[in-house]
Design a protein around this motif. Sequence first.
Motif, PDB file in Angstrom:
ATOM      1  N   VAL A 184       0.836  -1.203   0.000  1.00 20.92           N
ATOM      2  CA  VAL A 184       0.000   0.000   0.000  1.00 20.92           C
ATOM      3  C   VAL A 184       0.869   1.251   0.000  1.00 20.92           C
ATOM      4  CG1 VAL A 184      -1.692   1.329   1.317  1.00 20.92           C
ATOM      5  CG2 VAL A 184      -1.931  -1.165   1.137  1.00 20.92           C
ATOM      6  N   VAL A 185       1.970   1.221   0.751  1.00 16.52           N
ATOM      7  CA  VAL A 185       2.873   2.371   0.821  1.00 16.52           C
ATOM      8  C   VAL A 185       3.536   2.614  -0.531  1.00 16.52           C
ATOM      9  CG1 VAL A 185       4.981   3.284   1.866  1.00 16.52           C
ATOM     10  CG2 VAL A 185       3.302   2.075   3.281  1.00 16.52           C
ATOM     11  N   VAL A 186       4.022   1.535  -1.155  1.00 13.70           N
ATOM     12  CA  VAL A 186       4.764   1.663  -2.408  1.00 13.70           C
ATOM     13  C   VAL A 186       3.848   1.956  -3.587  1.00 13.70           C
ATOM     14  CG1 VAL A 186       6.198   0.403  -4.084  1.00 13.70           C
ATOM     15  CG2 VAL A 186       6.660   0.205  -1.636  1.00 13.70           C
ATOM     16  N   ALA A 187       2.749   1.211  -3.695  1.00 14.07           N
ATOM     17  CA  ALA A 187       1.873   1.323  -4.864  1.00 14.07           C
ATOM     18  C   ALA A 187       0.732   2.306  -4.667  1.00 14.07           C
ATOM     19  CB  ALA A 187       1.308  -0.053  -5.208  1.00 14.07           C
ATOM     20  N   GLY A 188       0.491   2.740  -3.431  1.00 13.75           N
ATOM     21  CA  GLY A 188      -0.627   3.637  -3.182  1.00 13.75           C
ATOM     22  C   GLY A 188      -1.923   2.857  -3.018  1.00 13.75           C
ATOM     23  N   GLY A 189      -3.028   3.581  -2.957  1.00 11.77           N
ATOM     24  CA  GLY A 189      -4.320   2.946  -2.701  1.00 11.77           C
ATOM     25  C   GLY A 189      -4.970   2.380  -3.938  1.00 11.77           C
ATOM     26  N   GLU A 191      -6.662  -0.708  -6.260  1.00  9.79           N
ATOM     27  CA  GLU A 191      -7.613  -1.759  -5.906  1.00  9.79           C
ATOM     28  C   GLU A 191      -6.883  -3.013  -5.424  1.00  9.79           C
ATOM     29  OE1 GLU A 191     -10.872  -4.639  -8.122  1.00  9.79           O
ATOM     30  OE2 GLU A 191     -10.555  -2.612  -8.894  1.00  9.79           O
ATOM     31  N   ASP A 192      -5.807  -3.399  -6.132  1.00 11.22           N
ATOM     32  CA  ASP A 192      -5.085  -4.611  -5.758  1.00 11.22           C
ATOM     33  C   ASP A 192      -4.393  -4.478  -4.404  1.00 11.22           C
ATOM     34  OD1 ASP A 192      -5.836  -6.026  -7.971  1.00 11.22           O
ATOM     35  OD2 ASP A 192      -4.003  -5.657  -9.110  1.00 11.22           O
ATOM     36  N   SER A 193      -3.801  -3.303  -4.138  1.00 10.29           N
ATOM     37  CA  SER A 193      -3.115  -3.137  -2.850  1.00 10.29           C
ATOM     38  C   SER A 193      -4.107  -3.158  -1.697  1.00 10.29           C
ATOM     39  CB  SER A 193      -2.311  -1.830  -2.838  1.00 10.29           C
ATOM     40  OG  SER A 193      -3.152  -0.700  -2.860  1.00 10.29           O
ATOM     41  N   LEU A 194      -5.279  -2.565  -1.896  1.00  7.34           N
ATOM     42  CA  LEU A 194      -6.300  -2.569  -0.849  1.00  7.34           C
ATOM     43  C   LEU A 194      -6.913  -3.955  -0.672  1.00  7.34           C
ATOM     44  CD1 LEU A 194      -8.082   0.823  -1.637  1.00  7.34           C
ATOM     45  CD2 LEU A 194      -6.312   0.362   0.072  1.00  7.34           C
ATOM     46  N   LEU A 195      -7.016  -4.701  -1.773  1.00 13.25           N
ATOM     47  CA  LEU A 195      -7.490  -6.082  -1.678  1.00 13.25           C
ATOM     48  C   LEU A 195      -6.494  -6.916  -0.882  1.00 13.25           C
ATOM     49  CD1 LEU A 195      -9.337  -8.426  -2.387  1.00 13.25           C
ATOM     50  CD2 LEU A 195      -8.183  -8.603  -4.609  1.00 13.25           C
ATOM     51  N   ILE A 242     -19.950   1.012  -5.093  1.00 12.45           N
ATOM     52  CA  ILE A 242     -20.528   2.147  -4.373  1.00 12.45           C
ATOM     53  C   ILE A 242     -19.489   2.842  -3.505  1.00 12.45           C
ATOM     54  CG2 ILE A 242     -22.265   2.810  -2.659  1.00 12.45           C
ATOM     55  CD1 ILE A 242     -23.941   0.437  -3.593  1.00 12.45           C
ATOM     56  N   VAL A 243     -18.625   2.070  -2.850  1.00 12.04           N
ATOM     57  CA  VAL A 243     -17.663   2.651  -1.912  1.00 12.04           C
ATOM     58  C   VAL A 243     -16.267   2.760  -2.515  1.00 12.04           C
ATOM     59  CG1 VAL A 243     -18.943   1.687   0.018  1.00 12.04           C
ATOM     60  CG2 VAL A 243     -16.979   0.435  -0.882  1.00 12.04           C
ATOM     61  N   GLY A 244     -16.164   2.544  -3.837  1.00 12.91           N
ATOM     62  CA  GLY A 244     -14.870   2.467  -4.496  1.00 12.91           C
ATOM     63  C   GLY A 244     -13.941   3.635  -4.279  1.00 12.91           C
ATOM     64  N   ALA A 245     -14.489   4.820  -4.084  1.00 12.86           N
ATOM     65  CA  ALA A 245     -13.643   5.999  -3.934  1.00 12.86           C
ATOM     66  C   ALA A 245     -13.169   6.211  -2.497  1.00 12.86           C
ATOM     67  CB  ALA A 245     -14.397   7.249  -4.421  1.00 12.86           C
ATOM     68  N   VAL A 246     -13.692   5.452  -1.575  1.00 13.33           N
ATOM     69  CA  VAL A 246     -13.333   5.621  -0.158  1.00 13.33           C
ATOM     70  C   VAL A 246     -12.425   4.468   0.246  1.00 13.33           C
ATOM     71  CG1 VAL A 246     -14.198   5.972   2.164  1.00 13.33           C
ATOM     72  CG2 VAL A 246     -15.601   6.658   0.198  1.00 13.33           C
ATOM     73  N   GLU A 247     -11.127   4.714   0.290  1.00  8.85           N
ATOM     74  CA  GLU A 247     -10.153   3.649   0.486  1.00  8.85           C
ATOM     75  C   GLU A 247     -10.339   2.877   1.794  1.00  8.85           C
ATOM     76  OE1 GLU A 247      -6.269   5.229  -0.114  1.00  8.85           O
ATOM     77  OE2 GLU A 247      -6.639   5.789  -2.198  1.00  8.85           O
ATOM     78  N   PRO A 248     -10.552   3.527   2.937  1.00 11.15           N
ATOM     79  CA  PRO A 248     -10.745   2.754   4.179  1.00 11.15           C
ATOM     80  C   PRO A 248     -11.934   1.803   4.109  1.00 11.15           C
ATOM     81  CG  PRO A 248     -10.274   5.048   4.682  1.00 11.15           C
ATOM     82  CD  PRO A 248     -10.523   4.972   3.208  1.00 11.15           C
ATOM     83  N   LEU A 250     -13.061   0.396   1.404  1.00  7.54           N
ATOM     84  CA  LEU A 250     -12.685  -0.712   0.532  1.00  7.54           C
ATOM     85  C   LEU A 250     -11.889  -1.763   1.303  1.00  7.54           C
ATOM     86  CD1 LEU A 250     -11.640   0.557  -3.041  1.00  7.54           C
ATOM     87  CD2 LEU A 250     -13.443  -1.073  -2.419  1.00  7.54           C
ATOM     88  N   VAL A 251     -11.013  -1.312   2.178  1.00 12.14           N
ATOM     89  CA  VAL A 251     -10.236  -2.249   2.989  1.00 12.14           C
ATOM     90  C   VAL A 251     -11.183  -3.078   3.852  1.00 12.14           C
ATOM     91  CG1 VAL A 251      -8.549  -2.469   4.841  1.00 12.14           C
ATOM     92  CG2 VAL A 251      -8.168  -0.823   3.004  1.00 12.14           C
ATOM     93  N   VAL A 252     -12.159  -2.414   4.479  1.00 14.03           N
ATOM     94  CA  VAL A 252     -13.152  -3.118   5.308  1.00 14.03           C
ATOM     95  C   VAL A 252     -13.952  -4.098   4.453  1.00 14.03           C
ATOM     96  CG1 VAL A 252     -15.242  -2.840   6.693  1.00 14.03           C
ATOM     97  CG2 VAL A 252     -13.320  -1.254   6.986  1.00 14.03           C
ATOM     98  N   LEU A 253     -14.347  -3.658   3.260  1.00 14.16           N
ATOM     99  CA  LEU A 253     -15.143  -4.500   2.368  1.00 14.16           C
ATOM    100  C   LEU A 253     -14.371  -5.755   1.970  1.00 14.16           C
ATOM    101  CD1 LEU A 253     -17.955  -4.310   0.948  1.00 14.16           C
ATOM    102  CD2 LEU A 253     -16.729  -3.554  -1.080  1.00 14.16           C
ATOM    103  N   TYR A 254     -13.103  -5.585   1.623  1.00  5.86           N
ATOM    104  CA  TYR A 254     -12.297  -6.734   1.227  1.00  5.86           C
ATOM    105  C   TYR A 254     -12.018  -7.658   2.416  1.00  5.86           C
ATOM    106  CZ  TYR A 254     -11.511  -4.397  -3.247  1.00  5.86           C
ATOM    107  OH  TYR A 254     -11.686  -3.808  -4.477  1.00  5.86           O
ATOM    108  N   ALA A 255     -11.892  -7.086   3.602  1.00  3.51           N
ATOM    109  CA  ALA A 255     -11.728  -7.904   4.799  1.00  3.51           C
ATOM    110  C   ALA A 255     -12.981  -8.756   5.029  1.00  3.51           C
ATOM    111  CB  ALA A 255     -11.443  -7.025   6.014  1.00  3.51           C
ATOM    112  N   LEU A 256     -14.148  -8.136   4.867  1.00  3.29           N
ATOM    113  CA  LEU A 256     -15.403  -8.866   5.012  1.00  3.29           C
ATOM    114  C   LEU A 256     -15.545  -9.941   3.948  1.00  3.29           C
ATOM    115  CD1 LEU A 256     -17.892  -5.953   5.796  1.00  3.29           C
ATOM    116  CD2 LEU A 256     -17.107  -7.725   7.375  1.00  3.29           C
ATOM    117  N   LEU A 257     -15.046  -9.659   2.751  1.00  4.55           N
ATOM    118  CA  LEU A 257     -15.145 -10.621   1.651  1.00  4.55           C
ATOM    119  C   LEU A 257     -14.405 -11.908   1.985  1.00  4.55           C
ATOM    120  CD1 LEU A 257     -15.886 -11.296  -1.314  1.00  4.55           C
ATOM    121  CD2 LEU A 257     -13.740 -10.208  -1.988  1.00  4.55           C
TER     122      LEU A 257
END
Length: 280
Positions: A184-189, A191-195, A242-248, A250-257
Motif C-alpha cells: 500500500v505504501v509503495v503502490a498507493g491505494g 484496488e489490488d493493494s487494498l485487496l 458504491i464505496v470504491g472511492a473511499v479507500e478505508p 474498501l479495505v473493510v469490504l475486502y476484509a469482510l469478503l
Amino acid sequence: MRLEETSAAVRDATPAEYAEFVVWITELGGTTVLMVLLAVLFWCGDRRRTALVTSYAVAGLALVLTLKTLFGLPRPPADALLVSLEGAREGYGFPSGHAFAAAVVYGGLVSVYDRRGDPLAVAGAGTLVAAVSLSRVALGVHYLSDVIAGAVLGIAFVIAMDRLTGGDPTTGFAIALVLAVPAVVVAGGTEDSLLGLGGSIGGLLGSRQLTALPDLRSRLEGAILVAVGGGFVVVLRGLEAIVGAVEPLLVVLYALLIAGILLVPALVGGLEFDALESPR
C-alpha cells in the motif's frame, strides 16, 4: 532484455479470430476466477488446505504489486494489443501478475494437497500456468520475459510459503499482512493493494475459526454453501462499486469478503434439515 522480438513472434502467430479464446484463457489467471475457484474448493473440499492456498494468493498479490511498482517497467506499446481490453494499459508490466497468480494458486494446490508426485496433477497445473502466461504475451499486454519471471517467481513463492507457514493458514495470512502494508505504501491505494491489505486482515480473523467450522455433511449442503456464499460475494462486489472511492471502506469490504468466504460454512452448518445429513 525483455525478449521483445520473441514476444512479437508469439503475437504474430496468434490469429485475430482466436482473440476471444485467448481472453478466456487469460482469465484463468485473473483475480475473479481464482477467487471463485478457491472459494468453491474451500466450501466443498478440504478447508484447511484451501485456506492455506488462499493465504498464498493474498500474500502473493501484495508481493507482486510491490515488485511491479519498484521495477517500474512499462507494458508493450498500445499497438501490440491483439484486442481492446479494459485496463490492459494500466500498471506496470514486470513481472506478470497473471503468470505469478496462476503459478501460486495452481502450483499451490498441487503442493498443499500433496500431489507433487502425481504426474497428471503437475502436468495439469503446469499447462494452466503456461497457457495463462502465453495468453498474456499473445494479447500484447506483457513481454515474454515478464511472464517467465512471473511464473518462476510464483513457484519460488509457493516453496517459500510452504516452509514459512508450516501448513497453518493463519500464519499464511499473517505473512500476507506483513507484505500488504508495504504494498500500500509503495503502490498507493490501488484496488489490488487494498485487496491485499483487506484480504489479509479478513483472512487472519476468519482463519482463526477454521477448527470450529462444522464438517461438510452432504452434496446438498455443498450446493447450498456455493449458493449462499456466491450470493454473499456478489453482494459485496456490488457494494465495491458504491464505496470504491473511499479507500478505508474498501479495505473493510475486502476484509469482510475473505472473512465471509471462510465463515459461510458456520452459517450453513447451523441448518437442521434431514436432507443435509445424507451421505456424500
